[in-house]
Write a protein that holds these residues in place. Sequence first.
Motif, PDB file in Angstrom:
ATOM      1  N   LEU A  35      28.657  63.409 -73.041  1.00 14.84           N
ATOM      2  CA  LEU A  35      27.930  63.177 -71.619  1.00 14.84           C
ATOM      3  C   LEU A  35      26.593  61.827 -71.894  1.00 14.84           C
ATOM      4  O   LEU A  35      26.692  61.077 -71.010  1.00 14.84           O
ATOM      5  CB  LEU A  35      27.254  64.374 -70.899  1.00 14.84           C
ATOM      6  N   ASP A  36      26.197  61.979 -73.231  1.00 12.49           N
ATOM      7  CA  ASP A  36      25.040  60.880 -73.243  1.00 12.49           C
ATOM      8  C   ASP A  36      25.818  59.381 -73.353  1.00 12.49           C
ATOM      9  O   ASP A  36      25.094  58.494 -72.797  1.00 12.49           O
ATOM     10  CB  ASP A  36      24.239  61.138 -74.510  1.00 12.49           C
ATOM     11  N   GLN A  37      27.035  59.239 -73.848  1.00 16.63           N
ATOM     12  CA  GLN A  37      27.671  58.002 -73.942  1.00 16.63           C
ATOM     13  C   GLN A  37      27.914  57.464 -72.498  1.00 16.63           C
ATOM     14  O   GLN A  37      27.776  56.440 -72.149  1.00 16.63           O
ATOM     15  CB  GLN A  37      28.960  58.245 -74.737  1.00 16.63           C
ATOM     16  N   ILE A  38      28.528  58.517 -71.937  1.00 18.94           N
ATOM     17  CA  ILE A  38      28.713  58.302 -70.316  1.00 18.94           C
ATOM     18  C   ILE A  38      27.721  57.728 -69.715  1.00 18.94           C
ATOM     19  O   ILE A  38      27.557  56.979 -68.964  1.00 18.94           O
ATOM     20  CB  ILE A  38      29.353  59.474 -69.797  1.00 18.94           C
ATOM     21  N   TYR A  39      26.498  58.484 -69.775  1.00 19.60           N
ATOM     22  CA  TYR A  39      25.206  58.210 -69.154  1.00 19.60           C
ATOM     23  C   TYR A  39      24.808  56.732 -69.453  1.00 19.60           C
ATOM     24  O   TYR A  39      24.459  55.692 -68.558  1.00 19.60           O
ATOM     25  CB  TYR A  39      23.918  59.036 -69.344  1.00 19.60           C
ATOM     26  N   ARG A  40      24.800  56.409 -70.813  1.00 21.10           N
ATOM     27  CA  ARG A  40      24.251  55.322 -71.240  1.00 21.10           C
ATOM     28  C   ARG A  40      25.330  54.161 -70.812  1.00 21.10           C
ATOM     29  O   ARG A  40      24.666  52.974 -70.304  1.00 21.10           O
ATOM     30  CB  ARG A  40      24.309  55.029 -72.724  1.00 21.10           C
ATOM     31  N   GLN A  41      26.404  54.136 -70.779  1.00 21.76           N
ATOM     32  CA  GLN A  41      27.349  53.046 -70.389  1.00 21.76           C
ATOM     33  C   GLN A  41      27.706  53.075 -68.611  1.00 21.76           C
ATOM     34  O   GLN A  41      27.814  51.915 -68.194  1.00 21.76           O
ATOM     35  CB  GLN A  41      28.954  53.401 -70.829  1.00 21.76           C
ATOM     36  N   ASN A  42      27.388  54.143 -68.049  1.00 20.59           N
ATOM     37  CA  ASN A  42      27.466  54.078 -66.410  1.00 20.59           C
ATOM     38  C   ASN A  42      26.241  54.455 -65.614  1.00 20.59           C
ATOM     39  O   ASN A  42      26.374  55.102 -64.655  1.00 20.59           O
ATOM     40  CB  ASN A  42      28.506  55.099 -66.184  1.00 20.59           C
ATOM     41  N   SER A  43      25.002  54.512 -66.289  1.00 23.23           N
ATOM     42  CA  SER A  43      23.783  55.057 -65.573  1.00 23.23           C
ATOM     43  C   SER A  43      23.806  54.664 -64.082  1.00 23.23           C
ATOM     44  O   SER A  43      23.119  55.382 -63.232  1.00 23.23           O
ATOM     45  CB  SER A  43      22.613  54.678 -66.300  1.00 23.23           C
ATOM     46  N   SER A  44      24.175  53.419 -63.827  1.00 21.34           N
ATOM     47  CA  SER A  44      23.811  52.765 -62.451  1.00 21.34           C
ATOM     48  C   SER A  44      25.359  53.009 -61.669  1.00 21.34           C
ATOM     49  O   SER A  44      25.110  52.713 -60.215  1.00 21.34           O
ATOM     50  CB  SER A  44      23.478  51.474 -62.573  1.00 21.34           C
ATOM     51  N   SER A  45      26.178  53.444 -62.319  1.00 24.84           N
ATOM     52  CA  SER A  45      27.462  53.727 -61.545  1.00 24.84           C
ATOM     53  C   SER A  45      27.593  55.023 -60.800  1.00 24.84           C
ATOM     54  O   SER A  45      26.813  55.955 -60.947  1.00 24.84           O
ATOM     55  CB  SER A  45      28.921  53.739 -62.455  1.00 24.84           C
ATOM     56  N   THR A  46      28.292  54.971 -59.848  1.00 24.28           N
ATOM     57  CA  THR A  46      28.498  56.175 -58.883  1.00 24.28           C
ATOM     58  C   THR A  46      29.145  57.251 -59.377  1.00 24.28           C
ATOM     59  O   THR A  46      30.234  57.137 -59.960  1.00 24.28           O
ATOM     60  CB  THR A  46      28.925  56.025 -57.357  1.00 24.28           C
ATOM     61  N   PHE A  47      28.484  58.665 -59.666  1.00 23.34           N
ATOM     62  CA  PHE A  47      28.975  59.679 -59.858  1.00 23.34           C
ATOM     63  C   PHE A  47      29.768  60.541 -58.704  1.00 23.34           C
ATOM     64  O   PHE A  47      30.584  61.023 -59.068  1.00 23.34           O
ATOM     65  CB  PHE A  47      28.014  60.678 -60.558  1.00 23.34           C
ATOM     66  N   LEU A  48      28.997  60.349 -57.810  1.00 20.72           N
ATOM     67  CA  LEU A  48      29.244  61.261 -56.353  1.00 20.72           C
ATOM     68  C   LEU A  48      28.926  60.694 -55.145  1.00 20.72           C
ATOM     69  O   LEU A  48      27.900  60.104 -55.137  1.00 20.72           O
ATOM     70  CB  LEU A  48      28.667  62.391 -56.576  1.00 20.72           C
ATOM     71  N   ARG A  49      29.697  60.470 -54.270  1.00 19.94           N
ATOM     72  CA  ARG A  49      29.425  60.113 -52.983  1.00 19.94           C
ATOM     73  C   ARG A  49      29.555  61.302 -51.990  1.00 19.94           C
ATOM     74  O   ARG A  49      30.651  61.839 -51.782  1.00 19.94           O
ATOM     75  CB  ARG A  49      30.298  58.964 -52.488  1.00 19.94           C
ATOM     76  N   VAL A  50      28.286  61.411 -51.215  1.00 16.69           N
ATOM     77  CA  VAL A  50      28.223  62.675 -50.283  1.00 16.69           C
ATOM     78  C   VAL A  50      27.648  61.943 -48.824  1.00 16.69           C
ATOM     79  O   VAL A  50      26.710  61.538 -48.854  1.00 16.69           O
ATOM     80  CB  VAL A  50      27.323  63.862 -50.717  1.00 16.69           C
ATOM     81  N   GLN A  51      28.515  62.124 -47.727  1.00 18.07           N
ATOM     82  CA  GLN A  51      27.898  61.712 -46.767  1.00 18.07           C
ATOM     83  C   GLN A  51      27.403  60.270 -46.555  1.00 18.07           C
ATOM     84  O   GLN A  51      26.027  59.862 -46.339  1.00 18.07           O
ATOM     85  CB  GLN A  51      26.793  62.575 -45.795  1.00 18.07           C
ATOM     86  N   GLN A  52      28.213  59.370 -47.337  1.00 18.06           N
ATOM     87  CA  GLN A  52      27.857  57.944 -47.330  1.00 18.06           C
ATOM     88  C   GLN A  52      26.662  57.512 -48.140  1.00 18.06           C
ATOM     89  O   GLN A  52      25.988  56.592 -48.165  1.00 18.06           O
ATOM     90  CB  GLN A  52      27.737  57.325 -46.003  1.00 18.06           C
ATOM     91  N   LYS A  53      26.322  58.590 -48.808  1.00 16.58           N
ATOM     92  CA  LYS A  53      25.076  58.161 -49.969  1.00 16.58           C
ATOM     93  C   LYS A  53      25.647  58.564 -51.422  1.00 16.58           C
ATOM     94  O   LYS A  53      26.506  59.342 -51.609  1.00 16.58           O
ATOM     95  CB  LYS A  53      23.864  59.404 -49.831  1.00 16.58           C
ATOM     96  N   ASN A  54      25.428  57.420 -52.337  1.00 19.51           N
ATOM     97  CA  ASN A  54      25.855  57.491 -53.504  1.00 19.51           C
ATOM     98  C   ASN A  54      24.940  58.199 -54.628  1.00 19.51           C
ATOM     99  O   ASN A  54      23.765  57.819 -54.492  1.00 19.51           O
ATOM    100  CB  ASN A  54      26.174  56.038 -53.960  1.00 19.51           C
ATOM    101  N   PHE A  55      25.433  58.709 -55.614  1.00 25.14           N
ATOM    102  CA  PHE A  55      24.644  59.498 -56.588  1.00 25.14           C
ATOM    103  C   PHE A  55      25.039  59.058 -57.850  1.00 25.14           C
ATOM    104  O   PHE A  55      26.423  58.855 -58.135  1.00 25.14           O
ATOM    105  CB  PHE A  55      24.626  60.939 -56.447  1.00 25.14           C
ATOM    106  N   THR A  56      24.209  58.601 -58.531  1.00 25.60           N
ATOM    107  CA  THR A  56      24.611  57.881 -59.873  1.00 25.60           C
ATOM    108  C   THR A  56      24.747  58.847 -61.267  1.00 25.60           C
ATOM    109  O   THR A  56      24.094  59.821 -61.106  1.00 25.60           O
ATOM    110  CB  THR A  56      23.568  56.701 -60.299  1.00 25.60           C
ATOM    111  N   TYR A  57      25.186  58.276 -62.363  1.00 27.50           N
ATOM    112  CA  TYR A  57      25.192  58.998 -63.566  1.00 27.50           C
ATOM    113  C   TYR A  57      23.729  59.064 -64.025  1.00 27.50           C
ATOM    114  O   TYR A  57      23.392  60.267 -64.496  1.00 27.50           O
ATOM    115  CB  TYR A  57      25.932  58.398 -64.541  1.00 27.50           C
TER     116      TYR A  57
END
Length: 71
Positions: A2-24
């Motif tokens: 998971l640490d590698q995923i966070y480092r590479q994608n910290s600003s990428s969207t992990f989840l989208r709920v009701q038109q709101k994005n949540f990042t890694y």
Amino acid sequence: MLDQIYRQNSSSTFLRVQQKNFTYGWLQEKIKKISGLFIELSLKPGDRILIAIDDESEFAALFISAMVNGL
């Protein structure tokens, strides 16, 4: 892993709920906070917890935190 995923994608969207994005990055911070709570509650790998929550984003963070901590 998971640490590698966070480092590479910290600003990428992990989840989208009701038109709101949540990042890694958001997920990583939530997992740190929830893991601290598990420690305060003296929960250890193998313990069971019940997750009952309406908020989809918080549910995802809590569920993943439980998996990361072996609960």
